[in-house]
Structure formats: C-alpha cells, structure tokens
Design a protein around this motif. Structure first.
Motif, PDB file in Angstrom:
ATOM      1  N   ILE A 222     -37.004  22.624 -56.655  1.00  0.00           N
ATOM      2  CA  ILE A 222     -36.467  21.462 -57.379  1.00  0.00           C
ATOM      3  C   ILE A 222     -36.402  20.261 -56.442  1.00  0.00           C
ATOM      4  O   ILE A 222     -36.833  19.161 -56.783  1.00  0.00           O
ATOM      5  N   ILE A 223     -35.874  20.464 -55.258  1.00  0.00           N
ATOM      6  CA  ILE A 223     -35.747  19.374 -54.281  1.00  0.00           C
ATOM      7  C   ILE A 223     -37.125  18.837 -53.904  1.00  0.00           C
ATOM      8  O   ILE A 223     -37.350  17.627 -53.883  1.00  0.00           O
ATOM      9  N   ARG A 224     -38.045  19.732 -53.643  1.00  0.00           N
ATOM     10  CA  ARG A 224     -39.400  19.318 -53.262  1.00  0.00           C
ATOM     11  C   ARG A 224     -40.054  18.495 -54.384  1.00  0.00           C
ATOM     12  O   ARG A 224     -40.709  17.494 -54.138  1.00  0.00           O
ATOM     13  N   SER A 225     -39.855  18.895 -55.620  1.00  0.00           N
ATOM     14  CA  SER A 225     -40.491  18.201 -56.740  1.00  0.00           C
ATOM     15  C   SER A 225     -39.875  16.832 -57.022  1.00  0.00           C
ATOM     16  O   SER A 225     -40.506  15.994 -57.655  1.00  0.00           O
ATOM     17  N   THR A 226     -38.662  16.612 -56.568  1.00  0.00           N
ATOM     18  CA  THR A 226     -38.002  15.325 -56.822  1.00  0.00           C
ATOM     19  C   THR A 226     -37.885  14.448 -55.585  1.00  0.00           C
ATOM     20  O   THR A 226     -37.354  13.341 -55.662  1.00  0.00           O
ATOM     21  N   PHE A 227     -38.403  14.924 -54.462  1.00  0.00           N
ATOM     22  CA  PHE A 227     -38.278  14.182 -53.208  1.00  0.00           C
ATOM     23  C   PHE A 227     -38.987  12.837 -53.325  1.00  0.00           C
ATOM     24  O   PHE A 227     -40.170  12.774 -53.661  1.00  0.00           O
ATOM     25  N   ARG A 228     -38.239  11.766 -53.080  1.00  0.00           N
ATOM     26  CA  ARG A 228     -38.744  10.389 -53.124  1.00  0.00           C
ATOM     27  C   ARG A 228     -39.395  10.018 -54.452  1.00  0.00           C
ATOM     28  O   ARG A 228     -40.367   9.289 -54.507  1.00  0.00           O
ATOM     29  N   VAL A 229     -38.838  10.530 -55.529  1.00  0.00           N
ATOM     30  CA  VAL A 229     -39.373  10.224 -56.854  1.00  0.00           C
ATOM     31  C   VAL A 229     -38.281   9.562 -57.685  1.00  0.00           C
ATOM     32  O   VAL A 229     -37.583  10.216 -58.440  1.00  0.00           O
ATOM     33  N   GLY A 230     -38.121   8.274 -57.524  1.00  0.00           N
ATOM     34  CA  GLY A 230     -37.208   7.494 -58.350  1.00  0.00           C
ATOM     35  C   GLY A 230     -35.818   8.074 -58.506  1.00  0.00           C
ATOM     36  O   GLY A 230     -35.335   8.214 -59.618  1.00  0.00           O
ATOM     37  N   ILE A 231     -35.202   8.437 -57.424  1.00  0.00           N
ATOM     38  CA  ILE A 231     -33.865   9.018 -57.478  1.00  0.00           C
ATOM     39  C   ILE A 231     -32.851   7.976 -57.926  1.00  0.00           C
ATOM     40  O   ILE A 231     -32.796   6.872 -57.393  1.00  0.00           O
ATOM     41  N   GLN A 232     -32.065   8.329 -58.917  1.00  0.00           N
ATOM     42  CA  GLN A 232     -30.990   7.473 -59.380  1.00  0.00           C
ATOM     43  C   GLN A 232     -29.673   8.164 -59.057  1.00  0.00           C
ATOM     44  O   GLN A 232     -29.360   9.204 -59.608  1.00  0.00           O
ATOM     45  N   ASP A 233     -28.960   7.556 -58.127  1.00  0.00           N
ATOM     46  CA  ASP A 233     -27.659   8.114 -57.756  1.00  0.00           C
ATOM     47  C   ASP A 233     -26.655   7.859 -58.852  1.00  0.00           C
ATOM     48  O   ASP A 233     -26.657   6.813 -59.494  1.00  0.00           O
ATOM     49  N   GLN A 234     -25.801   8.830 -59.046  1.00  0.00           N
ATOM     50  CA  GLN A 234     -24.604   8.648 -59.845  1.00  0.00           C
ATOM     51  C   GLN A 234     -23.477   8.690 -58.834  1.00  0.00           C
ATOM     52  O   GLN A 234     -23.679   9.086 -57.700  1.00  0.00           O
ATOM     53  N   VAL A 235     -22.313   8.300 -59.221  1.00  0.00           N
ATOM     54  CA  VAL A 235     -21.206   8.322 -58.277  1.00  0.00           C
ATOM     55  C   VAL A 235     -20.119   9.236 -58.817  1.00  0.00           C
ATOM     56  O   VAL A 235     -19.585   9.022 -59.892  1.00  0.00           O
ATOM     57  N   LYS A 236     -19.856  10.300 -58.045  1.00  0.00           N
ATOM     58  CA  LYS A 236     -18.789  11.234 -58.386  1.00  0.00           C
ATOM     59  C   LYS A 236     -17.440  10.618 -58.060  1.00  0.00           C
ATOM     60  O   LYS A 236     -16.474  10.791 -58.781  1.00  0.00           O
ATOM     61  N   SER A 237     -17.403   9.942 -56.948  1.00  0.00           N
ATOM     62  CA  SER A 237     -16.207   9.219 -56.531  1.00  0.00           C
ATOM     63  C   SER A 237     -16.674   8.030 -55.716  1.00  0.00           C
ATOM     64  O   SER A 237     -17.865   7.838 -55.506  1.00  0.00           O
ATOM     65  N   GLU A 238     -15.749   7.257 -55.243  1.00  0.00           N
ATOM     66  CA  GLU A 238     -16.080   6.032 -54.515  1.00  0.00           C
ATOM     67  C   GLU A 238     -16.978   6.283 -53.305  1.00  0.00           C
ATOM     68  O   GLU A 238     -17.811   5.469 -52.952  1.00  0.00           O
ATOM     69  N   THR A 239     -16.833   7.429 -52.684  1.00  0.00           N
ATOM     70  CA  THR A 239     -17.593   7.708 -51.460  1.00  0.00           C
ATOM     71  C   THR A 239     -18.514   8.916 -51.583  1.00  0.00           C
ATOM     72  O   THR A 239     -19.008   9.425 -50.591  1.00  0.00           O
ATOM     73  N   ASP A 240     -18.737   9.396 -52.797  1.00  0.00           N
ATOM     74  CA  ASP A 240     -19.483  10.641 -52.976  1.00  0.00           C
ATOM     75  C   ASP A 240     -20.582  10.487 -54.028  1.00  0.00           C
ATOM     76  O   ASP A 240     -20.367  10.766 -55.201  1.00  0.00           O
ATOM     77  N   PRO A 241     -21.787  10.070 -53.617  1.00  0.00           N
ATOM     78  CA  PRO A 241     -22.886   9.971 -54.584  1.00  0.00           C
ATOM     79  C   PRO A 241     -23.407  11.351 -54.962  1.00  0.00           C
ATOM     80  O   PRO A 241     -23.274  12.309 -54.206  1.00  0.00           O
ATOM     81  N   VAL A 242     -23.994  11.455 -56.141  1.00  0.00           N
ATOM     82  CA  VAL A 242     -24.575  12.697 -56.618  1.00  0.00           C
ATOM     83  C   VAL A 242     -25.813  12.345 -57.435  1.00  0.00           C
ATOM     84  O   VAL A 242     -25.868  11.310 -58.066  1.00  0.00           O
ATOM     85  N   THR A 243     -26.829  13.201 -57.380  1.00  0.00           N
ATOM     86  CA  THR A 243     -28.063  12.934 -58.110  1.00  0.00           C
ATOM     87  C   THR A 243     -28.300  14.013 -59.164  1.00  0.00           C
ATOM     88  O   THR A 243     -27.676  15.081 -59.133  1.00  0.00           O
ATOM     89  N   ALA A 244     -29.239  13.738 -60.053  1.00  0.00           N
ATOM     90  CA  ALA A 244     -29.630  14.737 -61.044  1.00  0.00           C
ATOM     91  C   ALA A 244     -30.173  15.982 -60.336  1.00  0.00           C
ATOM     92  O   ALA A 244     -29.993  17.105 -60.810  1.00  0.00           O
ATOM     93  N   THR A 245     -30.817  15.786 -59.194  1.00  0.00           N
ATOM     94  CA  THR A 245     -31.324  16.910 -58.407  1.00  0.00           C
ATOM     95  C   THR A 245     -30.173  17.792 -57.925  1.00  0.00           C
ATOM     96  O   THR A 245     -30.270  19.022 -57.959  1.00  0.00           O
ATOM     97  N   ASP A 246     -29.078  17.168 -57.483  1.00  0.00           N
ATOM     98  CA  ASP A 246     -27.896  17.938 -57.066  1.00  0.00           C
ATOM     99  C   ASP A 246     -27.412  18.824 -58.214  1.00  0.00           C
ATOM    100  O   ASP A 246     -27.148  20.018 -58.032  1.00  0.00           O
ATOM    101  N   TYR A 247     -27.286  18.218 -59.408  1.00  0.00           N
ATOM    102  CA  TYR A 247     -26.815  18.976 -60.566  1.00  0.00           C
ATOM    103  C   TYR A 247     -27.796  20.080 -60.953  1.00  0.00           C
ATOM    104  O   TYR A 247     -27.391  21.188 -61.305  1.00  0.00           O
TER     105      TYR A 247
END
Length: 100
Positions: A45-70
């Motif tokens: 999953i990580i390999r297939s999404t590496f450097r491919v238009g990642i859109q961060d979401q924010v779990k908290s003020e200092t903790d970004p999360v991506t669709a790849t993480d989920y």
C-alpha cells in the motif's frame, strides 16, 4: 516490614493464578506469520501511494494522517481479526475493542 511485602506478593500471585495465561493462548509462530503478512501488505500500500498526490488530513494540531495511514491500519486490523477474532486492536489511528 517483610510481612507487608509478602502479603502483597501473595496477592499478586493469587491474582495471576486466577487469570488464564494469555501468552499460552497465542501460538507465537502463527502471530508472527500474521504480522509478516500484514507488514508486507502494508508495504505494498505504501509503495503504491508513495509520492502520489498525498493529501494530509489532520488528526490533531500536531498530528497529520493520510489515507495511506488509514488503509495500512485497516489492512493490519483485518489480518489480526481474521486470525484472532477475540483479540482487541489498538492502532495509531484508531482503537477497536477490548479483546484479549
């Protein structure tokens, strides 16, 4: 002085004896097999999404999360649930149940 320590120790031993040994319930070779399978799947999953238009979401003020993480966490969760359905799961992005 030592009497208090002995009674505390005896209470701990009695408590441990009352609970089944969870380590004895899990085949460690099987757990390792599940972990390796899940890690390889998450790697794909990580390999297939590496450097491919990642859109961060924010779990908290200092903790970004991506669709790849989920997606990786969901894959690991499903692998654990499939092999160990009575176990809980504590992930970085979510928490699923108490379990063993």
């Amino acid at each position: 002085k030592k009497k208090g320590l002995a009674s505390t120790s005896a209470m701990a031993e009695a408590d441990a004896a009352a609970r089944p040994s969870e380590a004895a319930e899990v085949n460690l070779d099987e757990a390792l097999e599940v972990a390796i399978h899940a890690a390889k799947g998450a790697g794909e999953i990580i390999r297939s999404t590496f450097r491919v238009g990642i859109q961060d979401q924010v779990k908290s003020e200092t903790d970004p999360v991506t669709a790849t993480d989920y997606a990786c966490e969901a894959l690991v969760l499903e692998a654990v649930k499939a092999r160990f359905p009575t176990h809980g799961f504590l992930g970085e992005e979510s928490h699923h149940g108490e379990g063993k």
